[in-house]
Design a protein around this motif. Structure first.
Motif, PDB file in Angstrom:
ATOM      1  N   GLY A 340     -17.740 -15.772   8.940  1.00 45.51           N
ATOM      2  CA  GLY A 340     -17.303 -16.782   9.885  1.00 45.51           C
ATOM      3  C   GLY A 340     -16.535 -16.201  11.063  1.00 45.51           C
ATOM      4  O   GLY A 340     -15.886 -16.941  11.804  1.00 45.51           O
ATOM      5  N   GLY A 341     -16.596 -14.881  11.229  1.00 47.56           N
ATOM      6  CA  GLY A 341     -15.860 -14.237  12.322  1.00 47.56           C
ATOM      7  C   GLY A 341     -14.450 -13.836  11.920  1.00 47.56           C
ATOM      8  O   GLY A 341     -13.658 -13.406  12.761  1.00 47.56           O
ATOM      9  N   SER A 342     -14.122 -13.969  10.629  1.00 46.43           N
ATOM     10  CA  SER A 342     -12.746 -13.645  10.231  1.00 46.43           C
ATOM     11  C   SER A 342     -12.528 -12.126  10.227  1.00 46.43           C
ATOM     12  O   SER A 342     -13.461 -11.348  10.070  1.00 46.43           O
ATOM     13  CB  SER A 342     -12.417 -14.249   8.863  1.00 46.43           C
ATOM     14  N   TRP A 343     -11.283 -11.745  10.413  1.00 48.98           N
ATOM     15  CA  TRP A 343     -10.944 -10.319  10.506  1.00 48.98           C
ATOM     16  C   TRP A 343     -10.840  -9.703   9.119  1.00 48.98           C
ATOM     17  O   TRP A 343      -9.912  -9.984   8.362  1.00 48.98           O
ATOM     18  CB  TRP A 343      -9.612 -10.129  11.228  1.00 48.98           C
ATOM     19  N   THR A 344     -11.783  -8.842   8.799  1.00 51.61           N
ATOM     20  CA  THR A 344     -11.702  -8.045   7.583  1.00 51.61           C
ATOM     21  C   THR A 344     -10.842  -6.821   7.904  1.00 51.61           C
ATOM     22  O   THR A 344     -10.507  -6.581   9.066  1.00 51.61           O
ATOM     23  CB  THR A 344     -13.102  -7.569   7.175  1.00 51.61           C
ATOM     24  N   ALA A 345     -10.542  -6.028   6.860  1.00 56.88           N
ATOM     25  CA  ALA A 345      -9.782  -4.792   7.100  1.00 56.88           C
ATOM     26  C   ALA A 345     -10.567  -3.899   8.065  1.00 56.88           C
ATOM     27  O   ALA A 345     -10.002  -3.282   8.970  1.00 56.88           O
ATOM     28  CB  ALA A 345      -9.522  -4.070   5.779  1.00 56.88           C
ATOM     29  N   ALA A 346     -11.884  -3.848   7.868  1.00 51.50           N
ATOM     30  CA  ALA A 346     -12.722  -3.012   8.739  1.00 51.50           C
ATOM     31  C   ALA A 346     -12.722  -3.548  10.168  1.00 51.50           C
ATOM     32  O   ALA A 346     -12.593  -2.783  11.126  1.00 51.50           O
ATOM     33  CB  ALA A 346     -14.146  -2.954   8.194  1.00 51.50           C
ATOM     34  N   LYS A 375      -9.452 -12.524   6.945  1.00 54.49           N
ATOM     35  CA  LYS A 375     -10.315 -12.841   5.805  1.00 54.49           C
ATOM     36  C   LYS A 375      -9.437 -13.094   4.582  1.00 54.49           C
ATOM     37  O   LYS A 375      -8.449 -12.398   4.371  1.00 54.49           O
ATOM     38  CB  LYS A 375     -11.285 -11.698   5.533  1.00 54.49           C
ATOM     39  N   ILE A 376      -9.820 -14.102   3.804  1.00 59.05           N
ATOM     40  CA  ILE A 376      -9.029 -14.442   2.624  1.00 59.05           C
ATOM     41  C   ILE A 376      -9.778 -14.060   1.339  1.00 59.05           C
ATOM     42  O   ILE A 376     -10.974 -13.774   1.378  1.00 59.05           O
ATOM     43  CB  ILE A 376      -8.672 -15.944   2.602  1.00 59.05           C
ATOM     44  N   GLY A 377      -9.079 -14.065   0.238  1.00 63.62           N
ATOM     45  CA  GLY A 377      -9.700 -13.791  -1.057  1.00 63.62           C
ATOM     46  C   GLY A 377      -9.190 -12.509  -1.679  1.00 63.62           C
ATOM     47  O   GLY A 377      -8.511 -11.705  -1.031  1.00 63.62           O
ATOM     48  N   LEU A 378      -9.530 -12.309  -2.957  1.00 67.05           N
ATOM     49  CA  LEU A 378      -9.052 -11.151  -3.708  1.00 67.05           C
ATOM     50  C   LEU A 378      -9.496  -9.831  -3.072  1.00 67.05           C
ATOM     51  O   LEU A 378      -8.702  -8.903  -2.935  1.00 67.05           O
ATOM     52  CB  LEU A 378      -9.548 -11.245  -5.169  1.00 67.05           C
ATOM     53  N   ASP A 379     -10.784  -9.783  -2.663  1.00 67.93           N
ATOM     54  CA  ASP A 379     -11.291  -8.552  -2.038  1.00 67.93           C
ATOM     55  C   ASP A 379     -10.450  -8.190  -0.821  1.00 67.93           C
ATOM     56  O   ASP A 379     -10.108  -7.031  -0.607  1.00 67.93           O
ATOM     57  CB  ASP A 379     -12.739  -8.740  -1.566  1.00 67.93           C
ATOM     58  N   GLY A 384      -6.114  -4.459   1.585  1.00 65.85           N
ATOM     59  CA  GLY A 384      -4.959  -4.318   2.484  1.00 65.85           C
ATOM     60  C   GLY A 384      -5.188  -5.009   3.820  1.00 65.85           C
ATOM     61  O   GLY A 384      -4.619  -4.621   4.838  1.00 65.85           O
ATOM     62  N   THR A 385      -6.012  -6.046   3.803  1.00 71.76           N
ATOM     63  CA  THR A 385      -6.390  -6.713   5.054  1.00 71.76           C
ATOM     64  C   THR A 385      -5.186  -7.166   5.869  1.00 71.76           C
ATOM     65  O   THR A 385      -5.171  -7.027   7.096  1.00 71.76           O
ATOM     66  CB  THR A 385      -7.293  -7.929   4.740  1.00 71.76           C
ATOM     67  N   VAL A 386      -4.176  -7.687   5.185  1.00 72.64           N
ATOM     68  CA  VAL A 386      -3.038  -8.232   5.936  1.00 72.64           C
ATOM     69  C   VAL A 386      -2.353  -7.140   6.767  1.00 72.64           C
ATOM     70  O   VAL A 386      -1.932  -7.381   7.890  1.00 72.64           O
ATOM     71  CB  VAL A 386      -2.062  -8.991   5.006  1.00 72.64           C
ATOM     72  N   ARG A 387      -2.281  -5.923   6.230  1.00 73.84           N
ATOM     73  CA  ARG A 387      -1.669  -4.843   7.017  1.00 73.84           C
ATOM     74  C   ARG A 387      -2.564  -4.446   8.188  1.00 73.84           C
ATOM     75  O   ARG A 387      -2.125  -4.363   9.336  1.00 73.84           O
ATOM     76  CB  ARG A 387      -1.371  -3.615   6.157  1.00 73.84           C
ATOM     77  N   HIS A 388      -3.838  -4.203   7.906  1.00 75.39           N
ATOM     78  CA  HIS A 388      -4.754  -3.773   8.981  1.00 75.39           C
ATOM     79  C   HIS A 388      -4.826  -4.834  10.079  1.00 75.39           C
ATOM     80  O   HIS A 388      -4.812  -4.521  11.263  1.00 75.39           O
ATOM     81  CB  HIS A 388      -6.148  -3.500   8.418  1.00 75.39           C
TER      82      HIS A 388
END
Lengths: 520, 74
Positions: A340-346, A375-379, A384-388
């Motif tokens: 959906g365009g959400s920001w993953t760690a990558a 991006k939300i969820g366990l993965d 470390g998505t929140v930091r990136h």
């Protein structure tokens, strides 16, 4: 008595250098489907512009009378040349000389490539194949000792690469097997390309990996182009060496020669008043349906000017250079097809690298924004998505050049707040399809109205009713009433407005080295 | 007549098969629709043809670049 004998010997040695590793090795290179470094130089640079430096470096043997018996050049080819008429520095590995390894190299020559590019403010192109000048265990026996990596504090090669990257555009083309320092020379660049089914890259090659218990893998399995473009270690993969050269030329065409210069405008070839009718209906009214962001990009920038980079990595974000009214711009956009365009760690790492690239070389940023949040969820938590992603927010806030955001659809949460650098006035527009808030309606209703929904006779009907009520509040026009957003526009006006933005802000592009503060 | 792979661009769950085995699909039209982050993401056929095989039924989780169907191209 003239110096003719010496001049003849100079010519003889330079001619010997052009023969590279000899007929047999050149044939082996060609049989593997790869060009030699000399052929690469010819195809990459403008015709007959290569001026070689250090062509006499190598190893010679002498006859008892002092005359030269043999001469073998180093496998580091270094010189200046031109691309599209602009001077550049080129550093190339000759794989036909001992597989590009350090024993036939010359570290000072390699160091000079980085130093010359930085000191004379010229773009640097590394044509990498082999270990890229890195050492091998055989060196220990040859010199009878081991050595401190990076040398004796006199300016290590890594330091020189960092210095070059902060000053001039650096392009790396990986055209064969690459290991160790060669791999670092690939990624220590602003733009890197590998050739599919021809190039491979690794920190250490298959034999070392097998020895370390990493399993038996082929070069392609361990470090083929697909692995690296998906992982974001390399930006793009192409099918032929000529395509790689073309990418290098195209990348440089958008950039100044150094941070002390500005990107150059070319004669505008497209109408700035062009208003594509398709833009009025390209974003579906149904919020669950996606659309092709790249079509929007192609429609608002100068025709054919979009140069996408890193397409396979962090795919919820699209990054590339383009031109608007002839001016080079950095363009970033959300891709709703991916999460959906959400920001993953990558995606966050991709944003950081791209925003820093644009900031370093003074490109104005055009941000076509569509992101429902991190991006939300366990993965996502485990990555470390929140930091990136928070680092990406900081990178955007630290960007100092002109910035224009066009909010196409979703703009939510912390990521939403980072659609532009905060704390200053930016250009900003929203399409009528834009929706914003602290979190998307779809996710937030159940949580916020939990007790009301549970108490209802028909919870499902209650949910639909609340959603409809809130949906009515979501029109961006309501936000515009309080001037929370400066303007909602007819999507067809996007291109003319971007043209105004680039022309108005062109004199404000800052010159000089970039710097930014700490990031989390 | 060539067999052509239909691969996903994005990861998600198969929400709806649009063209079942034996059905016809045009180039750049969806064979199936994935759901990802509450969005419907189409998986389009690269070429026009007839669907030979569906490799990911509704409800399956699929990754990026995963082959989810095979079509016999026209």
């Amino acid at each position: 008595m003239s110096w003719e004998p010496e001049v003849t010997e100079i010519k003889r040695r330079k001619k010997a250098a052009l023969a590279m590793g000899g007929e047999k090795n050149v044939k082996r290179q060609h049989d593997a489907g790869r060009l030699t470094i000399r052929e690469r130089v010819d195809r990459l640079l403008d015709k007959d512009t290569f001026h070689e430096v250090g062509g006499l470096a190598g190893s010679a043997t002498y006859n008892p009378d002092g005359s030269t018996a043999s001469f073998a050049a180093t496998n580091v080819i270094y010189g200046r040349g031109k691309i599209d008429g602009r001077p550049v520095v080129l550093a190339g590995d000759d794989f036909t000389m001992r597989g590009g390894s350090a024993e036939a190299g010359n570290i000072d020559k390699l160091r000079h490539t980085e130093m010359f590019a930085k000191e004379y403010r010229l773009p640097l192109i590394r044509v990498v194949e082999g270990s890229g000048g890195g050492g091998s265990v055989r060196t220990f026996e040859e010199i009878g000792r081991t050595y401190m990596p990076g040398g004796n504090q006199s300016g290590s090669y890594s330091y020189l690469m960092a210095d070059a990257m902060a000053t001039v555009p650096v392009v790396a083309l990986g055209l064969g097997p690459i290991a160790g320092l060669g791999a670092a020379r690939m990624v220590a660049s602003h733009y890197s390309v590998m050739v599919r089914d021809q190039s491979s890259m690794f920190i250490a090659g298959p034999p070392l990996v097998a020895r370390a218990g990493g399993g038996k893998l082929t070069k392609e399995e361990l470090g083929g182009a697909k692995i690296h473009v998906n992982a974001g270690a390399i930006d793009d993969a192409v099918d032929t060496e000529d395509e790689a050269f073309e990418r290098a030329r195209r990348f440089l065409s958008y950039l100044p020669s150094s941070v002390y210069d500005l990107p150059t405008r070319i004669a505008p070839a497209d109408d700035t008043e062009r208003r594509d009718e398709s833009l009025l209906s390209i974003v579906p009214r149904e919020r669950r349906k996606v659309y092709a962001m790249r079509k929007i990009i192609e429609s608002v920038v100068d025709k054919g000017s979009f140069f996408e980079m890193g397409k396979q990595f962090g795919r919820s974000i699209i990054t590339g250079f383009a031109r608007v009214d002839g001016w080079p711009v950095a363009l970033m956009a959300g891709d709703p097809m991916h999460y959906g365009g959400s920001w993953t760690a990558a995606a966050a790492q991709k944003i950081i690298r791209f925003v820093d690239l644009a900031g370093t070389f003074h490109l104005p940023m055009v941000n076509l924004y569509d992101c429902p949040g991190f991006k939300i969820g366990l993965d996502a938590e485990m990555a470390g998505t929140v930091r990136h992603a928070t680092r990406a927010v900081f990178a955007i806030c630290q960007y100092q050049g002109p910035w224009c955001s066009v909010i196409i659809r979703n703009c939510f949460g912390l990521a939403g707040g980072a659609h532009q650098p905060q704390g200053r006035l930016n250009f900003r527009y929203a399409w009528p399809s834009a929706r914003w808030g602290s979190l998307p309606l779809e996710g937030g209703v159940e949580a916020a109205y939990k007790s009301e929904i549970e108490a209802a006779a028909d919870p499902k009907a209650k949910l639909v009713e609340i959603e409809a009520r809130l949906e009515a509040l979501q029109s961006p026009l309501r936000t515009a009433e309080t001037y929370d957003v400066e303007d909602i526009i007819d999507p067809r006006d996007t291109r003319p407005l971007l043209a105004e933005f680039v022309n108005l802000t062109a004199p404000l592009r800052p010159v000089g080295p970039a710097s930014w503060g700490l990031r989390p | 007549m060539a067999k052509v792979k239909v691969a996903t661009e994005a990861a998600g769950n198969v929400w709806k098969i649009v063209v079942a085995v034996g059905g016809r699909v045009d180039a750049d039209e969806p064979v199936m629709i994935l759901e990802s982050m509450k969005m419907e993401v189409p998986v389009n056929a690269p070429k026009a043809g007839t669907v030979l095989e569906i490799l990911a039924p509704e409800g399956t989780a699929v990754g990026e670049d995963e082959v989810v169907a095979i079509i016999e191209a026209d």
